[in-house]
Design a protein around this motif. Structure first.
Motif, short mmCIF file in Angstrom:
data_model
loop_
_atom_site.label_atom_id
_atom_site.label_comp_id
_atom_site.label_asym_id
_atom_site.label_seq_id
_atom_site.Cartn_x
_atom_site.Cartn_y
_atom_site.Cartn_z
N PHE A 30 0.83 -1.21 0.00
CA PHE A 30 0.00 0.00 0.00
C PHE A 30 0.86 1.26 0.00
N ALA A 31 1.95 1.24 0.75
CA ALA A 31 2.85 2.40 0.79
C ALA A 31 3.49 2.64 -0.57
N LEU A 32 3.88 1.57 -1.25
CA LEU A 32 4.46 1.69 -2.58
C LEU A 32 3.45 2.26 -3.56
N TRP A 33 2.23 1.76 -3.52
CA TRP A 33 1.18 2.27 -4.41
C TRP A 33 0.92 3.75 -4.16
N ARG A 34 0.88 4.14 -2.90
CA ARG A 34 0.65 5.54 -2.55
C ARG A 34 1.78 6.42 -3.08
N GLN A 35 3.02 5.92 -2.95
CA GLN A 35 4.17 6.67 -3.45
C GLN A 35 4.10 6.83 -4.96
N ARG A 36 3.68 5.79 -5.67
CA ARG A 36 3.53 5.89 -7.13
C ARG A 36 2.49 6.94 -7.51
N ARG A 41 1.65 12.14 -9.84
CA ARG A 41 0.93 13.41 -9.75
C ARG A 41 1.91 14.59 -9.86
N GLU A 42 3.04 14.47 -9.17
CA GLU A 42 4.06 15.52 -9.26
C GLU A 42 4.65 15.60 -10.66
N LEU A 43 4.89 14.46 -11.28
CA LEU A 43 5.42 14.44 -12.64
C LEU A 43 4.48 15.15 -13.61
N ALA A 44 3.20 14.97 -13.43
CA ALA A 44 2.20 15.59 -14.31
C ALA A 44 2.20 17.11 -14.17
N ARG A 45 2.68 17.61 -13.05
CA ARG A 45 2.68 19.06 -12.81
C ARG A 45 3.89 19.78 -13.41
N MET A 50 11.05 22.08 -17.21
CA MET A 50 11.47 21.14 -16.17
C MET A 50 11.64 19.73 -16.74
N LEU A 51 10.73 19.35 -17.63
CA LEU A 51 10.84 18.04 -18.27
C LEU A 51 12.12 17.95 -19.09
N ASP A 53 14.84 19.57 -18.51
CA ASP A 53 15.95 19.49 -17.56
C ASP A 53 16.20 18.05 -17.08
N ILE A 54 15.15 17.26 -16.93
CA ILE A 54 15.33 15.89 -16.45
C ILE A 54 15.40 14.88 -17.60
N GLY A 55 15.30 15.38 -18.82
CA GLY A 55 15.54 14.54 -19.99
C GLY A 55 14.39 13.67 -20.44
N ILE A 56 13.16 14.12 -20.20
CA ILE A 56 12.00 13.38 -20.71
C ILE A 56 11.07 14.34 -21.43
N ASN A 57 10.19 13.78 -22.24
CA ASN A 57 9.27 14.64 -23.00
C ASN A 57 7.82 14.39 -22.53
N GLN A 58 6.92 15.17 -23.07
CA GLN A 58 5.52 15.10 -22.65
C GLN A 58 4.89 13.75 -22.97
N LEU A 59 5.29 13.14 -24.05
CA LEU A 59 4.76 11.82 -24.41
C LEU A 59 5.11 10.78 -23.35
N GLU A 60 6.34 10.82 -22.86
CA GLU A 60 6.77 9.90 -21.80
C GLU A 60 6.02 10.17 -20.50
N VAL A 61 5.79 11.43 -20.23
CA VAL A 61 5.03 11.80 -19.03
C VAL A 61 3.60 11.27 -19.13
N ASP A 62 2.97 11.48 -20.27
CA ASP A 62 1.60 11.01 -20.45
C ASP A 62 1.51 9.50 -20.26
N TYR A 63 2.50 8.78 -20.80
CA TYR A 63 2.51 7.32 -20.65
C TYR A 63 2.60 6.93 -19.17
N GLU A 64 3.53 7.56 -18.46
CA GLU A 64 3.75 7.21 -17.05
C GLU A 64 2.55 7.61 -16.18
N VAL A 65 2.02 8.79 -16.40
CA VAL A 65 0.93 9.30 -15.57
C VAL A 65 -0.35 8.49 -15.76
#
Length: 72
Positions: A30-36, A41-45, A50-51, A53-65
């Motif tokens: 449950f703690a792991l799920w909550r952390q995910r 949620r933070e990644l989506a913001r 900023m993306l 700077d960390i080397g990812i694009n919006q498509l990768e964010v959409d996939y993860e979120v």
């Protein structure tokens, strides 16, 4: 919370140990799920700068979120 439960199992009988282990595993999951959820949620913001700077694009964010919280 899981840490407190782990330390409370020290004085228990051997019969209670498997139950405590299962409870610890469930609480850890449950703690792991909550952390995910919170991390995604933070990644989506993050904005495009900023993306970049960390080397990812919006498509990768959409996939993860959009992944369910139980999937890594």
């Amino acid at each position: 919370m899981a840490l407190a439960l782990r330390s409370a199992t020290v004085g228990r009988s051997n019969r209670a140990a498997p139950v405590a282990h299962v409870l610890d595993t469930v609480l850890d999951t449950f703690a792991l799920w909550r952390q995910r959820i919170l991390t995604r949620r933070e990644l989506a913001r993050l904005d495009d700068r900023m993306l970049h700077d960390i080397g990812i694009n919006q498509l990768e964010v959409d996939y993860e979120v959009n992944k369910p919280f139980w999937k890594a």
